[in-house]
Design an enzyme around this catalytic site. Structure first.
Site, PDB file in Angstrom:
ATOM      1  N   SER A 176       8.579  -6.388  -1.003  1.00 42.37           N
ATOM      2  CA  SER A 176       9.408  -7.557  -1.336  1.00 42.37           C
ATOM      3  C   SER A 176       8.956  -8.738  -0.499  1.00 42.37           C
ATOM      4  O   SER A 176       8.489  -8.575   0.639  1.00 42.37           O
ATOM      5  CB  SER A 176      10.876  -7.259  -1.033  1.00 42.37           C
ATOM      6  OG  SER A 176      11.626  -8.460  -1.087  1.00 42.37           O
ATOM      7  N   TYR A 221      16.964  -4.234   5.253  1.00 46.71           N
ATOM      8  CA  TYR A 221      16.094  -4.231   4.061  1.00 46.71           C
ATOM      9  C   TYR A 221      14.763  -4.911   4.378  1.00 46.71           C
ATOM     10  O   TYR A 221      13.695  -4.385   4.075  1.00 46.71           O
ATOM     11  CB  TYR A 221      16.811  -4.927   2.916  1.00 46.71           C
ATOM     12  CG  TYR A 221      15.976  -5.072   1.654  1.00 46.71           C
ATOM     13  CD1 TYR A 221      15.766  -3.988   0.813  1.00 46.71           C
ATOM     14  CD2 TYR A 221      15.399  -6.291   1.311  1.00 46.71           C
ATOM     15  CE1 TYR A 221      15.004  -4.112  -0.346  1.00 46.71           C
ATOM     16  CE2 TYR A 221      14.644  -6.423   0.156  1.00 46.71           C
ATOM     17  CZ  TYR A 221      14.446  -5.337  -0.664  1.00 46.71           C
ATOM     18  OH  TYR A 221      13.687  -5.470  -1.804  1.00 46.71           O
TER      19      TYR A 221
HETATM   20  N1  LIG Z   1      15.256  -7.418  -8.009  1.00 49.01           N
HETATM   21  C1  LIG Z   1      14.632  -8.142  -7.093  1.00 49.01           C
HETATM   22  O1  LIG Z   1      14.889  -9.343  -6.955  1.00 49.01           O
HETATM   23  C2  LIG Z   1      13.593  -7.493  -6.194  1.00 49.01           C
HETATM   24  C3  LIG Z   1      12.778  -8.337  -5.438  1.00 49.01           C
HETATM   25  C4  LIG Z   1      11.803  -7.783  -4.620  1.00 49.01           C
HETATM   26  C5  LIG Z   1      11.632  -6.419  -4.572  1.00 49.01           C
HETATM   27  N2  LIG Z   1      12.437  -5.606  -5.309  1.00 49.01           N
HETATM   28  C6  LIG Z   1      12.208  -4.161  -5.211  1.00 49.01           C
HETATM   29  O2  LIG Z   1      11.982  -3.642  -6.491  1.00 49.01           O
HETATM   30  C7  LIG Z   1      12.407  -2.282  -6.539  1.00 49.01           C
HETATM   31  C8  LIG Z   1      13.300  -2.073  -7.757  1.00 49.01           C
HETATM   32  O3  LIG Z   1      14.390  -2.973  -7.665  1.00 49.01           O
HETATM   33  P1  LIG Z   1      15.250  -3.397  -8.936  1.00 49.01           P
HETATM   34  O4  LIG Z   1      15.680  -4.777  -8.688  1.00 49.01           O
HETATM   35  O5  LIG Z   1      14.525  -3.070 -10.191  1.00 49.01           O
HETATM   36  O6  LIG Z   1      16.530  -2.435  -8.729  1.00 49.01           O
HETATM   37  P2  LIG Z   1      17.509  -1.661  -9.731  1.00 49.01           P
HETATM   38  O7  LIG Z   1      17.547  -2.323 -11.074  1.00 49.01           O
HETATM   39  O8  LIG Z   1      18.766  -1.459  -8.966  1.00 49.01           O
HETATM   40  O9  LIG Z   1      16.772  -0.245  -9.912  1.00 49.01           O
HETATM   41  C9  LIG Z   1      16.652   0.644  -8.837  1.00 49.01           C
HETATM   42  C10 LIG Z   1      16.131   1.950  -9.385  1.00 49.01           C
HETATM   43  O10 LIG Z   1      15.897   2.860  -8.304  1.00 49.01           O
HETATM   44  C11 LIG Z   1      16.618   4.072  -8.522  1.00 49.01           C
HETATM   45  N3  LIG Z   1      16.916   4.637  -7.200  1.00 49.01           N
HETATM   46  C12 LIG Z   1      17.689   4.108  -6.216  1.00 49.01           C
HETATM   47  N4  LIG Z   1      17.684   4.916  -5.140  1.00 49.01           N
HETATM   48  C13 LIG Z   1      16.858   5.958  -5.455  1.00 49.01           C
HETATM   49  C14 LIG Z   1      16.438   7.108  -4.754  1.00 49.01           C
HETATM   50  N5  LIG Z   1      16.865   7.365  -3.503  1.00 49.01           N
HETATM   51  N6  LIG Z   1      15.594   7.978  -5.355  1.00 49.01           N
HETATM   52  C15 LIG Z   1      15.149   7.744  -6.634  1.00 49.01           C
HETATM   53  N7  LIG Z   1      15.517   6.662  -7.336  1.00 49.01           N
HETATM   54  C16 LIG Z   1      16.372   5.786  -6.759  1.00 49.01           C
HETATM   55  C17 LIG Z   1      17.828   3.625  -9.365  1.00 49.01           C
HETATM   56  O11 LIG Z   1      18.425   4.682 -10.120  1.00 49.01           O
HETATM   57  P3  LIG Z   1      19.672   5.546  -9.514  1.00 49.01           P
HETATM   58  O12 LIG Z   1      20.646   4.551  -8.984  1.00 49.01           O
HETATM   59  O13 LIG Z   1      20.180   6.378 -10.638  1.00 49.01           O
HETATM   60  O14 LIG Z   1      19.050   6.369  -8.460  1.00 49.01           O
HETATM   61  C18 LIG Z   1      17.117   2.645 -10.307  1.00 49.01           C
HETATM   62  O15 LIG Z   1      16.395   3.346 -11.288  1.00 49.01           O
HETATM   63  C19 LIG Z   1      13.077  -1.989  -5.203  1.00 49.01           C
HETATM   64  O16 LIG Z   1      12.177  -1.319  -4.344  1.00 49.01           O
HETATM   65  C20 LIG Z   1      13.380  -3.374  -4.653  1.00 49.01           C
HETATM   66  O17 LIG Z   1      13.399  -3.384  -3.255  1.00 49.01           O
HETATM   67  C21 LIG Z   1      13.411  -6.110  -6.128  1.00 49.01           C
END
Ligand SMILES: NC(=O)c1ccc[n+]([C@@H]2O[C@H](COP(=O)([O-])OP(=O)(O)OC[C@H]3O[C@@H](n4cnc5c(N)ncnc54)[C@H](OP(=O)(O)O)[C@@H]3O)[C@@H](O)[C@H]2O)c1
Length: 201
Positions: free
Chosen positions: A144, A157
């Site tokens: 991130s 985080y």
């Molecule tokens: N959205 C942003 O603005 C942003 C920006 C920079 C980086 N990121 C990074 O991108 C990645 C995905 O984020 P997102 O925004 O797409 O989030 P999201 O929509 O909340 O999706 C998170 C996913 O991870 C799964 N998950 C959570 N904990 C887990 C675990 N312990 N083991 C296996 N699966 C798990 C969730 O399913 P369950 O809840 O069913 O486990 C879900 O499928 C993350 O690493 C985040 O740090 C996001």
């Protein structure tokens, strides 16, 4: 053995992981969809990938637990006999204002590290033998912009994503040239995660 290439995407029931799975399926790859809690969105993502022509295997596994990671790798080997790319996307956080130092406990840090850093390490370790089998292969860690900007959902985080960056460089040295290891550091992406943060204000 399956002729199509295979991508394993952790945390691919929603958001960036689900979009990544659909993109790989669009390009003719088989995919492994992973989640730890909610099966319904994982099944929906898998169906969307299948509709694009490939195979999709759904595996419930919490990447914070090594036994789950190793079981996931075993299921992938049994079903596909190969893995070409691993996307370590599963991530977690706690939304805490930066100035609220009392808002984060040691347990908060430990849980965030367990998923964001140790989870990526454990999945890499579990899948590396299968990735090596059809080298060259790739690993992409979803970091991130928070790791570099001193901003984001919480200090824990930010620190975890900084650690993931360091882990990425170390793993690239450890596993290359057969397995290339890189990280992507997105800025804000509209996902359920971001929605959750905005709702907390
Ligand atoms: N959205 C942003 O603005 C942003 C920006 C920079 C980086 N990121 C990074 O991108 C990645 C995905 O984020 P997102 O925004 O797409 O989030 P999201 O929509 O909340 O999706 C998170 C996913 O991870 C799964 N998950 C959570 N904990 C887990 C675990 N312990 N083991 C296996 N699966 C798990 C969730 O399913 P369950 O809840 O069913 O486990 C879900 O499928 C993350 O690493 C985040 O740090 C996001």
């Amino acid at each position: 053995m399956n002729d199509r290439k295979l991508c394993v995407i952790t945390g691919s029931s929603s958001g960036i992981g689900a979009a990544t799975a659909r993109l790989y399926a669009q390009h003719g790859w088989n995919v492994v969809i992973n989640f730890s809690r909610e099966a319904v969105p994982a099944d929906a993502t898998a169906d969307a990938c299948r509709a694009l022509g490939g195979e999709a295997l759904v595996v419930k596994a919490d990447v914070a637990f090594d036994a789950d990671c190793r079981r996931l790798a075993t299921e992938v080997e049994a079903r596909f006999g190969r893995a070409d790319v691993l996307v370590n996307n599963a991530g977690t956080t706690k939304f805490v204002a930066m100035k609220d130092l009392e808002g984060l406990s040691a347990e908060d840090f430990q849980r965030i590290y367990a998923v964001n850093v140790i989870g990526a390490y454990q999945m890499t370790r579990a899948l590396a033998p299968l990735l090596r089998r059809h080298a060259p292969a790739g690993i992409v860690n979803i970091s991130s912009i928070a790791s570099m900007m001193g901003m984001g959902s919480s200090l824990a985080y930010m620190a975890s994503k900084g650690a993931l960056n360091a882990l990425t460089i170390g793993l690239a040295r450890a596993l290359g040239p057969e397995i290339r290891v890189n990280a992507i550091a997105p800025g804000l992406v509209e996902t359920p995660w971001l929605q959750q943060g905005l709702e907390r204000g």
